[in-house]
Structure formats: structure tokens, C-alpha cells
Design an enzyme around this catalytic site. Structure first.
Site, short mmCIF file in Angstrom:
data_model
loop_
_atom_site.label_atom_id
_atom_site.label_comp_id
_atom_site.label_asym_id
_atom_site.label_seq_id
_atom_site.Cartn_x
_atom_site.Cartn_y
_atom_site.Cartn_z
CD GLU A 32 56.35 13.50 88.15
OE1 GLU A 32 57.17 14.39 87.89
OE2 GLU A 32 55.16 13.72 88.36
NE ARG A 87 48.23 24.29 87.26
CZ ARG A 87 48.35 24.98 86.13
NH1 ARG A 87 47.31 25.60 85.60
NH2 ARG A 87 49.51 25.04 85.52
#
Length: 266
Positions: A75, A153
Site C-alpha cells: 500500500e 495486528r
């Protein structure tokens, strides 16, 4: 040409808008129908009122192995707005072994391992898969990424959400990271190309011919206002509007604005 309507999702840290998506977790049905398939990119606007979790994403091969998914997640971020002193986490501050990182996560000392960078409006940050990262509070970003929703995470500031430590540790990489820089007009990677265009009166664009979904062009309005015209329709636009333009289509943009072309590579 389509004007795409965002899909907004409220988060514990703020919200995000999926503004160009055919991903099953947030599909714009008109976009998916028009392109006739799966668009390989996912474009978002992210509003971070609090700091996001410390996270990492897999590459394509790791996504296939760990999630039976065809895409990892590389990204990039373009900073639309930033409060004074706003920061990102971008990678680790030195080289750590898997054992050292696991110990830091388990003992809540991972913060000491993080590389923090201050950012400002107009800054650009590339986040290749495997990069430990987090968006800090007080930031609004344009995010362009592979069409994937896989997030591991590692640490969540005591918010008690699920962590994905074992998988996350398998995909961490910390090499070749680029510090934030003012956007230089264009950027290329294996998955997408970005081109910034300044419009002072008029800009004409013709999208190359093609038949594949990835050959559609996306146009995101960074700032300003005006009108955009194709053979079939016309729209007024303002900052943060986004348009999808079909292969072979010719459009005319009039006004005073900055436009980001988002071009899918594959």
C-alpha cells in the site's frame, strides 16, 4: 465514466471510506458491474482521530500460504491533512530477531522498537508488504493498496482487540524502506502507478484501449473543484471525489484542481 460513492466504516480510532472497491468486505456494486469483474486495487480515505494498531500485512505468496488468499497487501499513503506534530510508525528502528520481537510484544515493550516519523500534508509514504506500521492520530490520508483486507495486528495500545502475533511475526520485513517525502509528481511499484496533475483551466485524458477490469483508470480529486465530462455524462466535482473511467474513454476536466491518476498495474 462513473462517479463512485464511498462506503463508510466507523472504527474505534476514527473512520475509513472505501472509495473504489470491488472487495467482498466493501463492494461498490455499480463499480463491480461496470468493470465486469474484480478490480485489483482498493482505494480508501482514512481519518485517524486516534492512533491505529501496530500492524503488518503479508505479500502475495504469504497470503496464499497463510490465508488461502490470492493477494497480499502492499500500500501507500498520501497525506491529505495533518495536525501539527502528527506521526506515523514506519518500520522498526533497528534489526530485531523474531524472538526479540515476540518478547517485546508479550511484555508490552514493542513501542521501543518502532521507527516514528513526522508527516505533513502532501507527504507520500510507500508501505511494501512486511512493513510494521501504524497511522498516528490527527491524520487524514488517501490510501492506495492491493485489494486485500488481511491485517495482522501486533499491538493495540491496550484496546483489547484480537492480536495476530504468530502470523505477523512470519511476514515482518524491515529493509529498503523509504522515508516520507513530498510527492514528486509520480510513483510506480509492481501494483500501481500514481500521477499528480495540476489543472488550471482544462485537461483532456484518453484512457488506453483494453477489456480487462484492471485497465480502468481512477481519478481522485486532491483539491479544488470543477467539472468532468465524458461522451455520455458530466459531473461537478470537489475535493475527495473519485471517478472511474473506462478503457478507450475520452474525458475533459475543467476547473482549478489537483487530480491524482491511479493506474492499476495488474
Amino acid at each position: 465514466m462513473l462517479k463512485l460513492n464511498p462506503i463508510r466504516s466507523e472504527k474505534i480510532w476514527g473512520y475509513e471510506q472505501w472509495i473504489a472497491s470491488t472487495h467482498p468486505d466493501g463492494k461498490q456494486q455499480d463499480f463491480a458491474k461496470a468493470i465486469g469483474g474484480d478490480y485489483p486495487l482498493l482505494v480508501k480515505v482514512i481519518q485517524a482521530n486516534d492512533t491505529l494498531s501496530i500492524q503488518v500485512h503479508p505479500n502475495d505468496e504469504e497470503a496464499a500460504r497463510l490465508e488461502n488468499d490470492s493477494r497480499g497487501k502492499t500500500e501507500c499513503w498520501y497525506v491529505l491533512n495533518a495536525e501539527p506534530g502528527a506521526e506515523l510508525v514506519l518500520g522498526l528502528n533497528e534489526s530485531y530477531s523474531t524472538e526479540e520481537l515476540k518478547h517485546a510484544i508479550c511484555h508490552n515493550t514493542l513501542e521501543k522498537c518502532l521507527n516514528r516519523v513526522e508527516v505533513h500534508p502532501g507527504d507520500f509514504i510507500f508501505i511494501p508488504s512486511g512493513t510494521v506500521h501504524a497511522i498516528g492520530k490527527g491524520l487524514r490520508l488517501l490510501e492506495v493498496q492491493q485489494s486485500s483486507n488481511i491485517t495482522y495486528r501486533l499491538y493495540d495500545w491496550g484496546r483489547q482487540r484480537e492480536l495476530h502475533v504468530d502470523k505477523g511475526l512470519q511476514v515482518i520485513k524491515n529493509r529498503g524502506l523509504q522515508e516520507p517525502v513530498k510527492f514528486q509528481g509520480s510513483f510506480d511499484c509492481d501494483y500501481f502507478r500514481l500521477e499528480e496533475n495540476q489543472i488550471e483551466s482544462e485537461l483532456n485524458i484518453e484512457v488506453p484501449a483494453g477489456k480487462e477490469p484492471f485497465e480502468w483508470l481512477l481519478l481522485f480529486v486532491l483539491s479544488g473543484e470543477g467539472q468532468i465530462h465524458s461522451a455520455d455524462n458530466s459531473f461537478d466535482f470537489k475535493a475527495e471525489d473519485i471517478f472511474a473511467v473506462a478503457p478507450s474513454e475520452k474525458i475533459k476536466i475543467q476547473g482549478n484542481a489537483e487530480i491524482m491518476k491511479i493506474i492499476c498495474r495488474k
